[in-house]
Design a protein around this motif. Structure first.
Motif, short mmCIF file in Angstrom:
data_model
loop_
_atom_site.label_atom_id
_atom_site.label_comp_id
_atom_site.label_asym_id
_atom_site.label_seq_id
_atom_site.Cartn_x
_atom_site.Cartn_y
_atom_site.Cartn_z
N LYS A 385 -18.93 74.39 -43.40
CA LYS A 385 -19.58 75.26 -42.42
C LYS A 385 -18.00 75.64 -41.40
O LYS A 385 -18.06 76.38 -40.92
CB LYS A 385 -20.54 74.11 -41.56
CG LYS A 385 -20.98 73.70 -42.09
CD LYS A 385 -21.91 74.93 -42.91
CE LYS A 385 -23.43 73.99 -43.78
NZ LYS A 385 -24.16 75.16 -44.57
N TRP A 386 -17.02 74.36 -41.36
CA TRP A 386 -15.94 75.63 -40.60
C TRP A 386 -14.58 76.17 -41.33
O TRP A 386 -14.54 77.18 -40.82
CB TRP A 386 -15.05 74.01 -40.56
CG TRP A 386 -14.07 74.49 -39.53
CD1 TRP A 386 -13.11 74.58 -40.30
CD2 TRP A 386 -14.04 73.08 -37.93
NE1 TRP A 386 -11.98 74.88 -38.68
CE2 TRP A 386 -12.61 73.69 -37.99
CE3 TRP A 386 -14.91 72.71 -37.35
CZ2 TRP A 386 -12.33 72.81 -36.59
CZ3 TRP A 386 -14.31 72.03 -36.11
CH2 TRP A 386 -13.53 72.33 -35.82
N VAL A 387 -14.38 76.32 -42.37
CA VAL A 387 -14.01 76.94 -43.38
C VAL A 387 -13.93 78.25 -44.10
O VAL A 387 -13.87 79.73 -43.76
CB VAL A 387 -12.94 76.49 -43.79
CG1 VAL A 387 -11.40 77.77 -44.98
CG2 VAL A 387 -11.66 75.36 -42.45
N PRO A 401 -17.46 82.87 -45.28
CA PRO A 401 -16.06 82.06 -44.37
C PRO A 401 -17.21 81.72 -43.74
O PRO A 401 -18.18 81.77 -42.78
CB PRO A 401 -15.63 83.52 -43.41
CG PRO A 401 -17.14 84.66 -43.37
CD PRO A 401 -17.12 84.75 -45.14
N GLY A 402 -16.08 80.19 -42.71
CA GLY A 402 -17.24 79.47 -42.34
C GLY A 402 -17.10 79.83 -40.51
O GLY A 402 -16.34 80.40 -40.31
N VAL A 403 -17.78 79.35 -39.29
CA VAL A 403 -17.13 79.58 -38.14
C VAL A 403 -16.08 79.56 -37.50
O VAL A 403 -15.71 80.75 -36.85
CB VAL A 403 -18.41 78.10 -37.21
CG1 VAL A 403 -17.90 78.57 -36.04
CG2 VAL A 403 -19.44 78.00 -37.44
N VAL A 404 -15.32 79.21 -37.49
CA VAL A 404 -13.70 78.47 -37.17
C VAL A 404 -12.92 80.17 -37.67
O VAL A 404 -12.36 80.25 -37.37
CB VAL A 404 -13.15 77.38 -37.30
CG1 VAL A 404 -12.06 78.07 -36.75
CG2 VAL A 404 -13.62 76.23 -36.81
N THR A 405 -13.39 80.24 -39.11
CA THR A 405 -12.34 81.14 -39.72
C THR A 405 -13.24 82.58 -39.61
O THR A 405 -12.29 83.59 -39.51
CB THR A 405 -12.63 81.31 -41.41
OG1 THR A 405 -12.56 80.26 -42.18
CG2 THR A 405 -12.59 82.41 -42.02
#
Length: 467
Positions: A385-387, A401-405
């Motif tokens: 979920k992040w990357v 792609p995750g949220v932070v990516t």
């Protein structure tokens, strides 16, 4: 080209011709070599290359070659040479050539074939069985089975491929040998090499205590003697690369622990908001966990294992008890990384989050954070979920792609750091905000020294107090 010769300690001479070292045997040994080679020498001396021991410009190579020559002559000239001499040459550290296979086809009269020396890998596997009961399961799996074993096998992590690849410096299949040190063959940070060779040294001593090796000199001598003074120098040079003190590895098994970069306060808030406002329900669901990690600086496994019985909300009891950590890879719950129970004092912003997410009918044994399946989160799921996450359909790989990516790719935040950097962000922001360092260190499970060394860089906005 004229051969390079040096003073010799025995009749088996070491010489260098065209840069490579070799041995020349006295003619009294010709009958043996004629039998081993299956062809006459016609009065010429037997010459044997020992290329793996190097070249004429290296004094250490000459020294090792001379020691091999002395050992060979001692065995060949001994009255009971048939029992001592090893025709495979493995005994002398030269078992990699054509003579290595002679044990299968040749038996000289009265000769007892020498048993091949155990390899580093065989020694290590036996050591792991002995060492396992002495270690915590996570330490055993992540350090010994993974990080240390990969170093011995010459495997390094490829960040692009996200897999281990060969660095072509494996010592796994190399047999133990006297007057040979394997440490220079290992690659990695000084911290990793020190820890791996310390373990290898202990493995050798254990092997030696069981009488399972004839090697008398520890091939890993000097292991575990990391110079702590050097570790804290302003700069350290490794493999020709000079690093500043904040770039020096402290915990090799977790590169993210070494990377002390942090998000800014604004970036932190942007990331939390992006999770809560995601179009994907599963991503929105993980929002409270992400905010909790940013607001406590706890390790992700500690958040995964947290239950409501560990959260005390009230006027007189207002703290979180971190006592366990969930490992998704091993699928078990254990004590925290430091083995200690930490009490984390709840402050208003964190209290608001906990009151908001606590179900009315929550049982004390319920997990604080659960995924869409009603089970504990894992580092892998958080990473997706992040990357990014990926899937393969009809042989085609699709990346999501995750949220932070996505935030980093669109320039909304500076860069995509890992989920572990929620911890670094919390500590950095708290330290620069003037939080008591001892309180902060106790709450986060590290030390004042670590905070001073890694998190308190020079802040040009801070001034000396006028007292």
């Amino acid at each position: 080209m004229r051969a390079d010769k040096r003073p010799q300690p025995c009749d088996v001479t070491v010489y260098s011709d065209k840069g490579s070292l070799a041995l020349r045997f006295p003619k009294r040994h010709n009958p043996l070599w004629e039998q081993l080679d299956g062809k006459p020498l016609n009065g010429k001396a037997k010459c044997l290359g020992i290329g793996k021991y190097g070249y004429k410009n290296n004094p250490e190579d000459w020294k090792r070659a001379s020691q091999i020559a002395i050992a060979l002559e001692a065995d060949l000239d001994h009255p009971e040479w048939e029992k001592l001499f090893d025709p495979t040459l493995a005994k002398y550290g030269l078992g990699g050539g054509k003579y290595a296979k002679l044990a299968d086809v040749l038996q000289l009269p009265g000769t007892v074939q020498a048993k091949p020396e155990i390899t580093v890998g065989e020694m290590w596997e036996a050591y792991l069985e002995w060492k396992k009961p002495q270690l915590e399961e996570t330490t055993y799996e992540f350090h010994y089975v993974s990080a240390f074993t990969n170093a011995i096998k010459g495997l390094v992590w490829d960040k692009t491929k996200r897999e281990f690849i060969s660095a072509k410096n494996s010592i796994w299949d190399k047999p133990l040998a006297d007057n040979h040190c394997f440490v220079p063959l290992l690659q990695g940070s000084p911290r990793l090499i020190s820890r791996v060779t310390a373990a290898l040294s202990e493995a050798f001593l254990h092997l030696q205590s069981q009488g399972k090796t004839k090697i008398t000199i520890n091939p890993f001598i000097g292991a575990g003697t990391e110079n702590k003074a050097d570790k804290y120098k302003t700069t350290v040079t490794t493999e020709g690369v000079t690093k500043e003190w904040w770039e020096i590895d402290d915990i090799e098994s977790n590169p993210e622990e070494n990377d002390k970069r942090a998000f800014t306060r604004e970036e932190r808030d942007i990331i939390i908001k992006a999770f809560y406002e995601s179009e994907k329900p599963a991503t929105r669901l993980i929002g409270p966990l992400v905010e909790f990690l940013f607001l406590t600086g706890c390790r992700s496994g500690e958040a995964f294992a947290l239950r409501w019985q560990d959260v005390f909300l009230g006027k007189h009891k207002n703290y979180i008890r971190f006592s366990k950590s969930y490992n998704g890879r091993l699928k078990n719950t254990q004590v925290t990384k430091t083995g200690e129970i930490r009490l984390f004092k709840i402050y208003p912003k964190l209290e608001n989050l906990l009151l908001k997410i606590k179900p009315v009918d929550a049982k004390s044994t319920d997990l604080v954070f659960v995924n869409s399946a009603g089970t504990s989160y894992t580092s892998g799921l958080l990473y997706e979920k992040w990357v990014n996450s990926n899937t393969t359909k009809k042989g085609i790989k699709y990346d999501y792609p995750g949220v932070v990516t996505q935030l980093a790719d669109t320039g909304v935040i500076g860069c995509c750091l890992s989920p572990y950097h929620t911890r670094h962000t919390f500590i950095t922001l708290q330290a620069h905000a003037g939080t008591d360092l001892l309180l902060l260190a106790t709450a986060c499970g590290n030390s004042v020294e670590v905070i001073q060394r890694h998190y308190l860089g020079i802040d040009t906005e801070v001034e000396i107090t006028d007292i």
